[in-house]
Design a protein around this motif. Structure first.
Motif, short mmCIF file in Angstrom:
data_model
loop_
_atom_site.label_atom_id
_atom_site.label_comp_id
_atom_site.label_asym_id
_atom_site.label_seq_id
_atom_site.Cartn_x
_atom_site.Cartn_y
_atom_site.Cartn_z
N PHE A 257 -33.46 -0.09 33.95
CA PHE A 257 -34.36 0.99 33.57
C PHE A 257 -33.62 2.06 32.78
O PHE A 257 -34.09 2.50 31.72
CB PHE A 257 -35.01 1.60 34.81
N LEU A 258 -32.46 2.48 33.27
CA LEU A 258 -31.68 3.50 32.56
C LEU A 258 -31.29 3.02 31.17
O LEU A 258 -31.39 3.76 30.19
CB LEU A 258 -30.44 3.90 33.36
N SER A 259 -30.88 1.77 31.06
CA SER A 259 -30.54 1.22 29.75
C SER A 259 -31.73 1.26 28.80
O SER A 259 -31.60 1.60 27.63
CB SER A 259 -30.04 -0.22 29.89
N ASP B 28 -27.09 8.85 37.92
CA ASP B 28 -26.98 10.08 37.14
C ASP B 28 -27.89 10.03 35.90
O ASP B 28 -27.56 10.55 34.84
CB ASP B 28 -25.51 10.31 36.74
N ALA B 29 -29.03 9.35 36.04
CA ALA B 29 -29.93 9.11 34.91
C ALA B 29 -30.40 10.39 34.24
O ALA B 29 -30.37 10.51 33.01
CB ALA B 29 -31.13 8.28 35.36
N GLN B 30 -30.84 11.36 35.03
CA GLN B 30 -31.38 12.59 34.45
C GLN B 30 -30.32 13.30 33.60
O GLN B 30 -30.61 13.74 32.49
CB GLN B 30 -31.89 13.53 35.55
N ALA B 31 -29.11 13.38 34.10
CA ALA B 31 -28.04 14.04 33.33
C ALA B 31 -27.68 13.23 32.09
O ALA B 31 -27.42 13.81 31.03
CB ALA B 31 -26.81 14.24 34.22
N ARG B 32 -27.66 11.92 32.21
CA ARG B 32 -27.31 11.07 31.06
C ARG B 32 -28.37 11.13 29.97
O ARG B 32 -28.05 11.02 28.80
CB ARG B 32 -27.08 9.64 31.52
N LEU B 33 -29.63 11.30 30.38
CA LEU B 33 -30.70 11.40 29.39
C LEU B 33 -30.84 12.81 28.82
O LEU B 33 -31.34 12.97 27.71
CB LEU B 33 -32.04 10.97 30.02
N THR C 193 -33.29 9.52 39.52
CA THR C 193 -32.26 10.18 40.32
C THR C 193 -31.05 9.27 40.53
O THR C 193 -29.99 9.74 40.94
CB THR C 193 -32.80 10.63 41.69
N ALA C 194 -31.20 7.98 40.26
CA ALA C 194 -30.09 7.03 40.43
C ALA C 194 -29.19 7.03 39.20
O ALA C 194 -29.63 7.35 38.09
CB ALA C 194 -30.66 5.62 40.66
N THR D 125 -30.98 -1.54 42.89
CA THR D 125 -29.80 -1.16 42.11
C THR D 125 -29.84 -1.75 40.71
O THR D 125 -29.67 -1.03 39.72
CB THR D 125 -28.51 -1.60 42.85
N SER D 126 -30.07 -3.05 40.62
CA SER D 126 -30.06 -3.68 39.29
C SER D 126 -31.26 -3.24 38.46
O SER D 126 -31.13 -3.04 37.25
CB SER D 126 -29.98 -5.21 39.40
#
Length: 149
Positions: free
Chosen positions: A88-90, A39-44, A36-37, A82-83
């Motif tokens: 994780f998103l990367s 905008d991960a879901q939208a970016r994936l 949810t941080a 945050t970091s």
């Protein structure tokens, strides 16, 4: 001569100080919160599905390959959460890119894989926070799911 003494003193200070600054704090972070941080879901998006640990998956038609990724981000001035979520998103984006390149529509059995030590968990991922950098390493299996009828 004075410059050489100053340089020698600075070198000695750096030699002692730098190893002391190296940190490696392990954190177990929520996958749900990370998704949810930033905008991960939208970016994936939803073209590639992700399944962590022993999470149940739809029937698998083809097992294609497996791969791992290790992603780092600058952690200076950021909270661990945050970091870690950025790293994780990367890592997730790297798995997604690899899945797309091999024709997979899902990544299953995703495990944390920091320093090649697997940590399987369906709800949390492992993150390591150092003095300046934060890292997340993931490993997964790329598959093609059976088409639903």
């Amino acid at each position: 001569m004075k410059k050489m003494m100053i340089l020698a003193a600075m070198s000695a200070v750096l030699t002692v100080a730098l190893p002391a600054q190296a940190g490696d704090t392990k954190h177990m972070m929520s996958i749900a919160n990370a998704m949810t941080a930033n905008d991960a879901q939208a970016r994936l998006g939803d073209t590639v599905k992700f399944y962590f640990g022993d999470q149940a998956t739809p029937p698998i038609a083809t097992r294609i390959s497996s791969d791992k990724t290790s992603q780092k981000t600058n952690g200076v001035g950021k909270s661990a959460e945050t970091s870690c979520n950025w790293a994780f998103l990367s890592a997730m984006l790297a798995l997604q890119k690899r899945a797309q390149s091999v024709g997979a529509d899902a990544v299953v059995n995703i495990v944390s894989n920091y320093k090649n030590v697997e940590n399987s968990n369906a709800t949390e991922y492992e993150c390591h926070e150092g003095t300046m950098m934060t890292g997340v390493a993931l490993k997964g299996e790329f598959v093609k799911l059976k088409a639903s009828k």
